[in-house]
Design a protein around this motif. Structure first.
Motif, PDB file in Angstrom:
ATOM      1  N   LEU A  70      -0.938  -2.863   1.447  1.00  0.00           N
ATOM      2  CA  LEU A  70      -1.432  -1.793   0.244  1.00  0.00           C
ATOM      3  C   LEU A  70      -0.051  -2.523  -0.641  1.00  0.00           C
ATOM      4  O   LEU A  70      -0.624  -1.926  -1.940  1.00  0.00           O
ATOM      5  CB  LEU A  70      -1.413   0.171   0.838  1.00  0.00           C
ATOM      6  CG  LEU A  70      -1.999   0.394   1.866  1.00  0.00           C
ATOM      7  CD1 LEU A  70      -1.834   1.392   2.470  1.00  0.00           C
ATOM      8  CD2 LEU A  70      -3.532   0.485   1.040  1.00  0.00           C
ATOM      9  N   LEU A  72       3.482  -2.217  -1.005  1.00  0.00           N
ATOM     10  CA  LEU A  72       3.346  -0.533  -1.338  1.00  0.00           C
ATOM     11  C   LEU A  72       5.011  -1.265  -0.761  1.00  0.00           C
ATOM     12  O   LEU A  72       5.496  -0.300  -0.928  1.00  0.00           O
ATOM     13  CB  LEU A  72       3.456   0.553  -0.418  1.00  0.00           C
ATOM     14  CG  LEU A  72       2.361   0.969  -0.413  1.00  0.00           C
ATOM     15  CD1 LEU A  72       1.677   2.281   0.475  1.00  0.00           C
ATOM     16  CD2 LEU A  72       1.775   1.931  -2.090  1.00  0.00           C
ATOM     17  N   LEU A  99      -2.957  -3.584  -8.126  1.00  0.00           N
ATOM     18  CA  LEU A  99      -3.096  -2.769  -7.164  1.00  0.00           C
ATOM     19  C   LEU A  99      -3.648  -1.163  -7.408  1.00  0.00           C
ATOM     20  O   LEU A  99      -3.602  -0.697  -6.401  1.00  0.00           O
ATOM     21  CB  LEU A  99      -1.596  -3.305  -6.382  1.00  0.00           C
ATOM     22  CG  LEU A  99      -1.480  -4.095  -5.625  1.00  0.00           C
ATOM     23  CD1 LEU A  99       0.510  -4.532  -5.120  1.00  0.00           C
ATOM     24  CD2 LEU A  99      -2.187  -5.210  -4.996  1.00  0.00           C
ATOM     25  N   GLU A 100      -2.532  -0.486  -8.184  1.00  0.00           N
ATOM     26  CA  GLU A 100      -2.972   0.790  -8.677  1.00  0.00           C
ATOM     27  C   GLU A 100      -3.998   1.460  -8.524  1.00  0.00           C
ATOM     28  O   GLU A 100      -4.978   1.562  -8.094  1.00  0.00           O
ATOM     29  CB  GLU A 100      -2.456   0.987  -9.937  1.00  0.00           C
ATOM     30  CG  GLU A 100      -0.484   1.320  -9.422  1.00  0.00           C
ATOM     31  CD  GLU A 100       0.182   1.591 -10.727  1.00  0.00           C
ATOM     32  OE1 GLU A 100      -0.451   2.174 -11.944  1.00  0.00           O
ATOM     33  OE2 GLU A 100       1.206   2.556 -10.889  1.00  0.00           O
ATOM     34  N   ARG A 103      -5.534   1.284  -5.318  1.00  0.00           N
ATOM     35  CA  ARG A 103      -5.224   2.088  -4.336  1.00  0.00           C
ATOM     36  C   ARG A 103      -5.924   3.636  -4.616  1.00  0.00           C
ATOM     37  O   ARG A 103      -5.498   4.362  -5.151  1.00  0.00           O
ATOM     38  CB  ARG A 103      -3.265   2.104  -3.949  1.00  0.00           C
ATOM     39  CG  ARG A 103      -2.469   1.321  -3.246  1.00  0.00           C
ATOM     40  CD  ARG A 103      -1.866   1.430  -3.321  1.00  0.00           C
ATOM     41  NE  ARG A 103      -0.476   1.665  -4.425  1.00  0.00           N
ATOM     42  CZ  ARG A 103       0.470   0.501  -5.370  1.00  0.00           C
ATOM     43  NH1 ARG A 103       0.115  -0.488  -4.132  1.00  0.00           N
ATOM     44  NH2 ARG A 103       0.396   0.755  -6.069  1.00  0.00           N
ATOM     45  N   GLY A 104      -6.610   3.966  -3.486  1.00  0.00           N
ATOM     46  CA  GLY A 104      -6.967   5.888  -3.386  1.00  0.00           C
ATOM     47  C   GLY A 104      -7.848   5.466  -4.411  1.00  0.00           C
ATOM     48  O   GLY A 104      -9.267   6.199  -4.271  1.00  0.00           O
ATOM     49  N   ALA A 108      -7.354   3.089   0.419  1.00  0.00           N
ATOM     50  CA  ALA A 108      -6.254   4.132   0.591  1.00  0.00           C
ATOM     51  C   ALA A 108      -5.939   4.712   1.990  1.00  0.00           C
ATOM     52  O   ALA A 108      -6.127   3.909   3.648  1.00  0.00           O
ATOM     53  CB  ALA A 108      -7.459   5.449   0.698  1.00  0.00           C
TER      54      ALA A 108
END
Length: 353
Positions: A70, A72, A99-100, A103-104, A108
């Motif tokens: 991810l 992170l 990545l942003e 992600r989600g 996720a």
């Protein structure tokens, strides 16, 4: 069974690129005491619609691996090498903006402690709607409606009312369902579930696992299920990856590993689990000792200080050389297949019933 490549070097091509490909992943943390090799040469593949269970004790590298997927980890204190490809896109070294966007949205994560992961200052509905509005450009009204839809999908009663509640007004099981709703709100193609049933009672655990299976069928997501409990993945995962001290020590299908485990560490995990069919007074067989320090791991096989076999059985290799994990159904162990099969049949299988 999903093809899971060797952790030693680059695996041979399988004819088509897997949806998620992790090759020779290494994650190191800089500390005052030295370098911690949290993940040390890990490789695996995962296809769409499949579930990979990653099991092992705390500190084996499970969560660290998936936080690396991810993106992170703190780049100031973490060094990551190897390759991570998601649907052909390289994630290792990717910019934060890239990545942003993923992600989600395309990938996720369901965190293990929903009470900590959810903000106490915002309603559950707002927190579910936020990633949906960010990635789709939806309005607040549309985001709220989407949050209600997702709360309905995960089985929250009266979702049109509970959407305005705060996390502390939800029970533990309901908070976990809300976390799942938040993770799935943008229909991600990769879902990472990090100990999703931790601290939940057995009945709620079963409900959460059934929910994950149902939602996977609906959304077609690939799932990585992280756990220390082999029993949790028995009816959920397609394949298993057993990790110890930052490395994969065994892999195969769920059926293969639960019925014919090949690594002494996997034997220990299975032997230490209570069974519903066993007598209440039946002894369990805990793994002796503790996991090794990743600052200064033992030479040779990291599991050798806790292994049931004396090192000389494998010609002394256990303390001298780190075993490789071959391709396919395999275990990283210096013992011959015959030695392992004999010991499993005579000593381990009777314990498992």
């Amino acid at each position: 069974m999903t093809t899971l490549p060797t952790t030693e070097g680059t695996p041979a091509p399988t004819g088509s690129d897997p949806f998620l490909s992790v090759r020779d992943l290494r994650v190191q943390f800089s500390t005052e005491d030295g370098i911690v090799k949290a993940v040390d040469g890990l490789s695996f593949n995962l296809e769409r619609g499949q579930t990979l269970g990653i099991v092992g004790e705390s500190g084996s590298g499970k969560s660290v691996t998936n936080l690396a997927v991810l993106g992170l980890h703190n780049p100031k204190s973490t060094t990551i090498s190897g390759e991570i490809h998601l649907d052909g896109q390289q994630l290792t070294g990717a910019r934060e903006k890239t990545l942003e966007k993923l992600r989600g949205n395309k990938m996720a994560m369901i965190f293990q402690d929903a009470l900590t992961a959810l903000s106490p200052y915002y309603t559950v509905g707002r927190q579910i709607a936020e990633p949906y509005m960010k990635h789709t450009g939806a309005s607040k009204r549309e985001g709220r409606q989407r949050a209600i839809e997702m709360l309905t999908k995960v089985g929250i009663p009266q979702p049109n009312l509970r959407v305005d509640d705060y996390p502390h007004q939800f029970s533990g099981g309901m908070r976990q369902r809300a976390m799942i709703a938040m993770a799935l709100v943008c229909n991600p193609e990769l879902l990472i579930a990090d100990e999703p049933t931790t601290a939940l009672d057995v009945t709620v655990q079963a409900q959460i696992l059934d929910l994950l299976k149902d939602l996977q069928q609906e959304f077609g997501s690939a799932i990585i299920l992280i756990t220390h409990d082999l029993g949790v993945v028995a009816d959920v995962a397609d394949d298993l990856l057993v990790m110890y001290a930052g490395r994969a020590v065994e892999r195969g299908s769920v059926k293969e590993i639960l019925t014919q485990p090949q690594h002494p560490y996997t034997w220990g995990l299975l032997s230490s689990m209570p069974r519903l069919s066993s007598d209440v007074n039946e002894a369990l067989y805990p793994i002796p000792g503790s996991p090794p320090s990743l600052l200064n791991p033992p030479s040779g096989c990291a599991f050798n200080p806790r292994c049931s076999f004396p090192a000389e059985v494998a010609g002394g290799l256990c303390t001298e050389k780190r075993p490789a994990l071959p391709d396919g159904r395999a275990a990283a162990c210096h013992l011959s297949a015959e030695q392992r099969q004999t010991f499993f049949t005579e000593q381990i299988k009777p314990r498992l019933g």
